[in-house]
Design a protein around this motif. Structure first.
Motif, PDB file in Angstrom:
ATOM      1  N   ASP A 235      -4.944  17.289  10.748  1.00  0.00           N
ATOM      2  CA  ASP A 235      -5.478  16.125  11.334  1.00  0.00           C
ATOM      3  C   ASP A 235      -5.214  14.780  10.672  1.00  0.00           C
ATOM      4  O   ASP A 235      -5.701  13.772  10.733  1.00  0.00           O
ATOM      5  CB  ASP A 235      -7.109  16.366  11.136  1.00  0.00           C
ATOM      6  CG  ASP A 235      -7.532  16.390   9.537  1.00  0.00           C
ATOM      7  OD1 ASP A 235      -6.781  16.283   8.662  1.00  0.00           O
ATOM      8  OD2 ASP A 235      -8.862  16.813   9.224  1.00  0.00           O
ATOM      9  N   HIS A 236      -4.192  14.846   9.809  1.00  0.00           N
ATOM     10  CA  HIS A 236      -3.468  13.677   9.011  1.00  0.00           C
ATOM     11  C   HIS A 236      -1.949  13.668   9.360  1.00  0.00           C
ATOM     12  O   HIS A 236      -1.653  14.951   9.537  1.00  0.00           O
ATOM     13  CB  HIS A 236      -3.732  13.548   7.588  1.00  0.00           C
ATOM     14  CG  HIS A 236      -5.176  13.181   7.207  1.00  0.00           C
ATOM     15  ND1 HIS A 236      -6.466  13.884   7.560  1.00  0.00           N
ATOM     16  CD2 HIS A 236      -5.540  11.820   6.717  1.00  0.00           C
ATOM     17  CE1 HIS A 236      -7.223  13.168   7.275  1.00  0.00           C
ATOM     18  NE2 HIS A 236      -6.837  12.010   6.694  1.00  0.00           N
ATOM     19  N   TRP A 237      -1.371  12.523   9.515  1.00  0.00           N
ATOM     20  CA  TRP A 237      -0.177  12.404   9.829  1.00  0.00           C
ATOM     21  C   TRP A 237       0.460  11.477   8.704  1.00  0.00           C
ATOM     22  O   TRP A 237       0.194  10.249   8.359  1.00  0.00           O
ATOM     23  CB  TRP A 237       0.409  11.928  11.010  1.00  0.00           C
ATOM     24  CG  TRP A 237       1.844  11.864  11.315  1.00  0.00           C
ATOM     25  CD1 TRP A 237       2.391  10.280  11.493  1.00  0.00           C
ATOM     26  CD2 TRP A 237       2.830  12.656  11.582  1.00  0.00           C
ATOM     27  NE1 TRP A 237       3.549  10.771  11.926  1.00  0.00           N
ATOM     28  CE2 TRP A 237       3.983  11.857  11.801  1.00  0.00           C
ATOM     29  CE3 TRP A 237       2.647  14.176  11.749  1.00  0.00           C
ATOM     30  CZ2 TRP A 237       5.147  12.505  11.994  1.00  0.00           C
ATOM     31  CZ3 TRP A 237       3.995  14.461  11.739  1.00  0.00           C
ATOM     32  CH2 TRP A 237       5.091  13.943  11.969  1.00  0.00           C
ATOM     33  N   ASP A 238       1.604  12.024   7.905  1.00  0.00           N
ATOM     34  CA  ASP A 238       2.138  11.168   6.846  1.00  0.00           C
ATOM     35  C   ASP A 238       3.518  10.771   7.318  1.00  0.00           C
ATOM     36  O   ASP A 238       4.666  11.255   7.018  1.00  0.00           O
ATOM     37  CB  ASP A 238       2.544  11.896   5.530  1.00  0.00           C
ATOM     38  CG  ASP A 238       2.927  11.311   4.410  1.00  0.00           C
ATOM     39  OD1 ASP A 238       3.030  10.076   4.494  1.00  0.00           O
ATOM     40  OD2 ASP A 238       3.492  11.776   3.489  1.00  0.00           O
ATOM     41  N   GLY A 239       3.459   9.601   8.156  1.00  0.00           N
ATOM     42  CA  GLY A 239       4.608   9.020   9.009  1.00  0.00           C
ATOM     43  C   GLY A 239       4.284   7.983   9.815  1.00  0.00           C
ATOM     44  O   GLY A 239       3.146   7.865   9.927  1.00  0.00           O
ATOM     45  N   PRO A 240       5.314   7.513  10.476  1.00  0.00           N
ATOM     46  CA  PRO A 240       5.137   6.440  11.451  1.00  0.00           C
ATOM     47  C   PRO A 240       3.941   6.583  12.516  1.00  0.00           C
ATOM     48  O   PRO A 240       3.975   8.016  13.079  1.00  0.00           O
ATOM     49  CB  PRO A 240       6.128   5.901  12.071  1.00  0.00           C
ATOM     50  CG  PRO A 240       7.091   7.073  11.840  1.00  0.00           C
ATOM     51  CD  PRO A 240       6.580   7.969  10.497  1.00  0.00           C
TER      52      PRO A 240
END
Length: 247
Positions: A235-240
């Motif tokens: 549920d999280h995204w480490d990127g653009p």
């Protein structure tokens, strides 16, 4: 937790290409292919949208969120298109609504696009009216199987279900607890004609899958079938990440 939280209008990185599909009866359809930025997709999905006479189109929210998230989160290519006579921001497909008959040619054109690109054999994902199109016309090679969201069984008949039973192709039905047309218990009775069909009642959901909780559940269920080695989705995204606005 690192990264930005994925919310309703989050758009994750993908290659996105406009499509112009041509059907066997000569119609031009508008669509989009969304696929991973790098490398060959690990799986592919062809989607069929809800009833266009009631606002259904390739941008119907669950399908759009599939295209926004699944290429980045699960290496899945997603093909969306407007069936004949349907309009979205991408444009209007030629032809006119045909009550799940001619729409079978539209589906075939989208499947052919997956084959043309050399992607893995597709899974089909239909929502509401789209499930009827798939039940009537989607039991064909090289389709792997189908996932049905809120199937109303409005245009499909028992003969269509019986063909799926004979083929043995996997069929997973995600049926909202409070669906307007077919609730889980009735869906289990109707789909009992197909031995391999799995009917999964989704608690608290309604026909339109409104709410991020229900959308996330649908996407997790899809990925569990199409890419069982991946998931549940983060549920999280480490990127653009972009934020879509319809304004």
């Amino acid at each position: 937790m690192a990264g930005q939280r994925i919310v309703a209008n989050s758009v994750l990185p993908a290659c996105r290409e406009e499509l112009r599909l041509t059907t066997a009866d000569g119609l031009r359809l508008v669509g989009e292919a969304a696929f991973p930025v790098e490398g060959m997709p690990a799986a592919s999905i062809v989607t069929v949208h809800p009833l266009p006479t009631h606002g259904g189109m390739m941008d119907s929210h669950v399908l759009r969120k599939m295209a926004w998230r699944l290429p980045a989160l699960a290496d899945i290519a997603v093909v969306r298109f407007n069936t004949r006579g349907t309009t979205s921001a991408a444009g209007t497909s030629e032809g006119g609504f045909d009550q799940a008959r001619g729409e079978g040619l539209d589906l075939k054109a989208a499947i052919d696009e997956v084959l043309r690109r050399g992607w893995p054999a597709p899974w089909l994902v239909g929502w509401s009216f789209g499930t009827d199109v798939i039940l009537k016309h989607g039991d064909v090679d090289p389709v792997r199987g189908a996932i049905l969201l809120s199937p109303p069984l409005r245009f499909s008949v028992d003969d269509d279900l019986d063909r799926w039973a004979v083929s043995g192709r996997p069929l997973i039905c995600l049926v909202p607890e409070f669906d307007d047309y077919l609730v889980p218990d009735e869906a289990r009775r109707r789909f009992a004609r197909i031995p391999q069909a799995q009917v999964r009642g989704i608690e608290g959901a309604k026909h339109l899958w409104v709410g991020e909780r229900h959308v996330s559940r649908v996407l997790d269920e899809i990925v569990a079938v199409v890419r069982p080695d991946v998931g549940p989705l983060p549920d999280h995204w480490d990127g653009p990440m972009e934020r879509w606005s319809d304004l």
